[in-house]
Every structure is written in C-alpha cells, then in structure tokens.
Design an enzyme around this catalytic site. Structure first.
Site, PDB file in Angstrom:
ATOM      1  N   ARG A 177      54.938  46.055  44.583  1.00 49.35           N
ATOM      2  CA  ARG A 177      53.646  46.753  44.630  1.00 49.35           C
ATOM      3  C   ARG A 177      52.966  46.686  45.996  1.00 49.35           C
ATOM      4  NH1 ARG A 177      48.950  45.210  40.313  1.00 49.35           N
ATOM      5  NH2 ARG A 177      48.866  43.197  41.369  1.00 49.35           N
ATOM      6  N   ARG A 213      38.853  36.837  30.970  1.00 46.32           N
ATOM      7  CA  ARG A 213      40.205  36.271  30.983  1.00 46.32           C
ATOM      8  C   ARG A 213      40.274  34.959  30.212  1.00 46.32           C
ATOM      9  NH1 ARG A 213      41.786  39.003  36.165  1.00 46.32           N
ATOM     10  NH2 ARG A 213      43.976  38.625  36.565  1.00 46.32           N
ATOM     11  N   LYS A 239      46.203  47.927  34.624  1.00 48.55           N
ATOM     12  CA  LYS A 239      44.770  47.988  34.295  1.00 48.55           C
ATOM     13  C   LYS A 239      43.978  48.712  35.397  1.00 48.55           C
ATOM     14  CE  LYS A 239      44.256  43.454  34.008  1.00 48.55           C
ATOM     15  NZ  LYS A 239      45.605  42.936  34.324  1.00 48.55           N
ATOM     16  N   ARG A 265      50.446  33.217  37.486  1.00 49.80           N
ATOM     17  CA  ARG A 265      49.508  34.194  36.892  1.00 49.80           C
ATOM     18  C   ARG A 265      49.920  34.527  35.460  1.00 49.80           C
ATOM     19  NH1 ARG A 265      50.100  38.435  41.443  1.00 49.80           N
ATOM     20  NH2 ARG A 265      48.595  39.771  40.390  1.00 49.80           N
ATOM     21  N   ARG A 310      49.320  42.489  48.251  1.00 49.10           N
ATOM     22  CA  ARG A 310      48.413  41.389  47.952  1.00 49.10           C
ATOM     23  C   ARG A 310      49.100  40.053  48.219  1.00 49.10           C
ATOM     24  NH1 ARG A 310      45.689  42.655  42.171  1.00 49.10           N
ATOM     25  NH2 ARG A 310      46.055  40.408  42.040  1.00 49.10           N
TER      26      ARG A 310
HETATM   27  P1  AMP Z   1      43.420  40.581  39.498  1.00 47.20           P
HETATM   28  O1  AMP Z   1      43.151  41.481  40.659  1.00 47.20           O
HETATM   29  O2  AMP Z   1      42.654  40.956  38.275  1.00 47.20           O
HETATM   30  O3  AMP Z   1      44.897  40.427  39.245  1.00 47.20           O
HETATM   31  O4  AMP Z   1      42.887  39.140  39.915  1.00 47.20           O
HETATM   32  C1  AMP Z   1      43.411  38.443  41.040  1.00 47.20           C
HETATM   33  C2  AMP Z   1      43.052  36.965  40.950  1.00 47.20           C
HETATM   34  O5  AMP Z   1      41.630  36.809  40.943  1.00 47.20           O
HETATM   35  C3  AMP Z   1      43.512  36.268  39.677  1.00 47.20           C
HETATM   36  O6  AMP Z   1      44.864  35.821  39.760  1.00 47.20           O
HETATM   37  C4  AMP Z   1      42.527  35.094  39.626  1.00 47.20           C
HETATM   38  O7  AMP Z   1      42.845  34.106  40.582  1.00 47.20           O
HETATM   39  C5  AMP Z   1      41.236  35.760  40.081  1.00 47.20           C
HETATM   40  N1  AMP Z   1      40.489  36.361  38.941  1.00 47.20           N
HETATM   41  C6  AMP Z   1      40.228  37.685  38.737  1.00 47.20           C
HETATM   42  N2  AMP Z   1      39.510  37.871  37.617  1.00 47.20           N
HETATM   43  C7  AMP Z   1      39.314  36.653  37.074  1.00 47.20           C
HETATM   44  C8  AMP Z   1      38.671  36.177  35.903  1.00 47.20           C
HETATM   45  N3  AMP Z   1      38.083  37.036  35.032  1.00 47.20           N
HETATM   46  N4  AMP Z   1      38.672  34.845  35.665  1.00 47.20           N
HETATM   47  C9  AMP Z   1      39.247  33.973  36.530  1.00 47.20           C
HETATM   48  N5  AMP Z   1      39.891  34.346  37.642  1.00 47.20           N
HETATM   49  C10 AMP Z   1      39.936  35.677  37.928  1.00 47.20           C
END
Ligand code: AMP
Length: 219
Positions: A132, A93, A13, A177, A166
């Site tokens: 990654r 989400r 994404k 996740r 990360r």
């Molecule tokens: P991402 O970079 O999108 O993979 O997000 C990393 C982490 O941030 C996720 O595993 C969640 O802990 C938190 N997070 C990001 N976006 C959301 C969301 N829309 N709702 C809830 N938690 C989020």
C-alpha cells in the site's frame, strides 16, 4: 446519519469513508489521520504517540477519546455539519472507546445509526498493507499489484507528488496491529451486534461492490 466503519487494518475503511464523504457529504473522523497529523506538526502529543504507532500498538483511550470529543464539540458549534453525519473510521477500537462514543453522542443529542463490519481474511490484509501507498494530500490509496503509483509519481486524483508509504505498513508492525485488532477491537463486533446496530459486508469484493453493500446496509 452517524456510522462506524469497523474492521482490521487494510480492510478498506479509509477508502470507503472517502467515498461516503464524496457521495453523501458526510464528515470522516479518522483517529489514525488525526494522530498522523499530530506527529507531522510535532505537537507534544504527536511526539508521545509516534513510537506506539510505529510499533502497531494502540495509543491510550484517553488520547483518542479526547481527539474525537474535540472534533464533535467543534462540529456541534459549527451547527450544520452535524446534520450530514459522521463516519467514525478507526474509532472506536476498544470497549472503553465504544462506551465513551455512546456517551459523547448522547451528550450531543445524536445517535449511532449503523456499524458496518468490513470482513477481510488475514492473508489478504498482509498483501494489501505491504503493497500500500497513500497520497498524503487527498488520501487516494495505491497498491503495487492492483493500482500502482503512476509512472510520473503524481497522484491520479489530485496531482500531488506526495505519495507515501506509512511507517507502520510493514509486516512486523502489521502483526502487532492485527493482534491489537483481535484482542482489543474485535469484541466490538459482538458489542454492536447485541445492540442491534451491526451490519457485515464482504470487504474483499471490489471497491465499488463494497460501496454498494455499504449503501444497501445504510438503507
Ligand atoms: P489507522 O490509520 O486507523 O490504521 O491507525 C494507525 C495507528 O494509529 C494505529 O495502529 C494506532 O497506533 C493508532 N490509532 C488510530 N486510531 C486509534 C484508536 N481509536 N485507538 C487507539 N489507537 C489508535
């Protein structure tokens, strides 16, 4: 044009959102990036969400909806930004977030044009995520197997030496996740399908092929 990129962690994404920003001058709104920035700057909210993120659980709807609201309201007062459109990356989400986004866009007199579901099988996700690394400065994504970090440790896109893994890109957190994705986020596929907004693309194809499928879906 306002769009959502929907897909499990590691589906690509962020990579595709950055391409759309470059090519279409759209605005990427990544809640993951916003939360990581809050952690780095040490805000109260950043401290509150750190452990939740490292575990791989979702932070509360209230927090992420608040972050998105702030960005949309700021963009609205900036006027022209809204004309180029938003890419919602990693948001919504949950169904509550999807409802909130619909209401927020309504408030701004804007709409949602398309939801792109990026389909990738789970084995490929584990491989992608555990291999990654990402440039902290420009977001360029590296992969130990397919696109290793340059030997001098500097980002091939922007020259930064801040290429990092990360904290949540490990197998244990990824399992959480993925579970969160299937339990809380995947119902959004049906939600947007029923609304007539959903387009699905094969997220396993090459980066340029995926970009081509997305361009086709956006028309
Ligand atoms: P991402 O970079 O999108 O993979 O997000 C990393 C982490 O941030 C996720 O595993 C969640 O802990 C938190 N997070 C990001 N976006 C959301 C969301 N829309 N709702 C809830 N938690 C989020």
């Amino acid at each position: 044009m306002n769009i959502i990129l929907l897909g499990p962690p590691g589906a690509g994404k962020g990579t595709q959102a950055r391409k759309l920003v470059d090519e279409r001058n759209m605005v990427q709104l990544s809640t993951g990036d916003m939360l990581r920035a809050a952690r780095t700057s040490g805000t109260e909210m950043g401290k509150m969400v750190a452990a939740v993120m490292d575990r791989g659980d979702l932070v509360t709807d209230e927090i992420v909806i608040g972050l998105i609201r702030e960005q949309l309201v700021a963009a609205q007062s900036g006027g022209d930004i809204i004309g180029n459109g938003f890419i919602f990356d990693g948001f919504p989400r949950t169904l509550a977030q999807a409802d909130a986004l619909g209401a927020l866009l309504d408030e701004l007199g804007a709409g949602l044009d398309c939801v792109i579901e990026m389909q990738v099988d789970d084995d490929a996700l584990v491989d992608r995520i555990t291999a990654r690394a990402t440039c902290k400065d420009c977001g360029e994504v590296y992969n130990d197997n397919t696109k290793p970090i340059p030997a001098d440790g500097k980002c091939s896109n922007c020259g930064s030496s801040q290429i990092e893994r990360r904290a949540d890109d490990n197998e244990e957190s990824l399992r959480t996740r993925l579970m969160a994705y299937y339990k809380q986020t995947s119902p959004l596929v049906g939600y947007y399908y029923a609304k007539g907004d959903l387009k699905s693309v094969d997220g396993l194809a090459s980066m340029d092929e995926v970009a081509g499928s997305i361009a086709k879906a956006l028309g």
